[in-house]
Design a protein around this motif. Structure first.
Motif, short mmCIF file in Angstrom:
data_model
loop_
_atom_site.label_atom_id
_atom_site.label_comp_id
_atom_site.label_asym_id
_atom_site.label_seq_id
_atom_site.Cartn_x
_atom_site.Cartn_y
_atom_site.Cartn_z
N PRO A 106 3.70 83.02 47.74
CA PRO A 106 2.07 82.75 47.40
C PRO A 106 1.86 81.05 47.38
CG PRO A 106 3.44 83.33 45.54
CD PRO A 106 4.33 83.51 46.70
N GLY A 107 0.95 80.75 47.93
CA GLY A 107 0.31 79.46 47.89
C GLY A 107 0.61 78.53 48.94
N ARG A 108 0.76 77.18 48.87
CA ARG A 108 0.84 76.34 50.07
C ARG A 108 2.35 76.04 50.23
NH1 ARG A 108 -1.84 70.50 49.11
NH2 ARG A 108 -1.05 71.06 46.84
N LYS A 109 2.59 75.89 51.31
CA LYS A 109 4.02 75.64 51.89
C LYS A 109 3.75 74.24 52.72
CE LYS A 109 3.57 80.12 51.77
NZ LYS A 109 2.73 81.13 52.45
N LEU A 110 4.73 73.28 52.34
CA LEU A 110 4.72 71.88 52.97
C LEU A 110 6.43 71.53 53.20
CD1 LEU A 110 2.63 70.02 50.09
CD2 LEU A 110 1.69 70.99 52.58
N VAL A 111 6.26 70.67 54.26
CA VAL A 111 7.61 70.11 54.78
C VAL A 111 7.47 68.73 54.51
CG1 VAL A 111 9.06 69.34 56.78
CG2 VAL A 111 7.87 71.85 56.62
N TYR A 112 8.46 68.34 53.64
CA TYR A 112 8.59 66.99 53.28
C TYR A 112 10.01 66.28 53.92
CZ TYR A 112 8.90 62.90 50.22
OH TYR A 112 9.02 61.60 49.60
#
Length: 232
Positions: A106-112
């Motif tokens: 649930p929510g945003r998924k980011l690659v860092y």
């Protein structure tokens, strides 16, 4: 007794790229490692073994070899990134199980990543994960300040309007979790058992028991599946 942070408040899921979203056994990082060595050897006109020593020294001292080369030698960062990420990705396969688990979060998924956005997109495409992420934050977006520096994480949080106490960070290097933990993030070390056999420096494997590591997993997909089932 240390109490590990949970996931009940997490709204943003942040994943490192190399050796986190795919295991080190694919030896992609070894290719990048070799290309960094060849770049430094050519740049400084020194034998490859001397170049390798400098590469690892800068990596440990500055967070990335690139940052060290920029500070010590004023190199063109774009040229370096293009050279070192010109690698063969054919060994990477799609990861449908991991894709499904990330999709269900649930929510945003980011690659860092401390690498480039183009490299991240290429890797995500090979893994079949490109549709699962809402954005990529790379070394360029971080103004070439790399993890694990505090400035790098502040730039990341500001750029994506992430509230640290409502975020989780997945990393393959424990030292890259210290600052996120101090900022309030839930931290997860991804450390498959075979990692120690794949061109890792001994210091890179340190920190598994550190206070700033909330969770450790040897299997990212299984960890996410268990987390999802526990919160269903």
């Amino acid at each position: 007794m240390r109490v590990s942070r949970g996931f009940d408040k997490v709204e943003t899921w942040v994943f490192d790229l190399d050796n986190t979203l795919y295991p080190a056994r694919h030896e992609l990082w070894q290719q990048i490692d070799r290309r960094m060595k060849s770049y430094i050897s050519g740049l400084l006109g020194i034998p490859p073994d001397e170049a390798f020593t400098i590469q690892k020294e800068y990596y440990r001292r500055y967070g990335t070899s690139l940052r060290g080369l920029m500070i010590e030698h004023g190199i063109d960062a774009d040229a370096f990134l293009h050279h070192v990420h010109d690698v063969d990705l054919s060994g990477l396969d799609e990861e449908p199980r991991l894709a499904a688990a990330i999709r269900a979060l649930p929510g945003r998924k980011l690659v860092y990543t401390n690498g480039s956005a183009s490299h991240a997109r290429n890797v995500l495409a090979r893994l079949g994960l490109q549709a699962q992420f809402d954005g990529v934050h790379d070394i360029v977006a971080g103004d070439f300040h790399p993890k694990p520096t505090a400035q790098a994480y502040q730039l990341f949080l500001e750029a994506h309007e992430v509230e640290a106490p409502r975020a989780a960070m997945f990393e393959d290097l424990a030292r890259n979790l210290e600052v996120p933990h101090e900022l309030g993030m839930t931290t997860i070390l991804v450390a498959p058992p075979e990692e120690s056999h794949h061109a890792r420096e001994s210091w890179e494997l340190e920190g598994r028991e550190a206070r700033y590591v909330d969770h450790v997993t040897e299997d990212l997909a299984a960890f996410l599946e268990h987390l999802l089932s526990a919160t269903a």
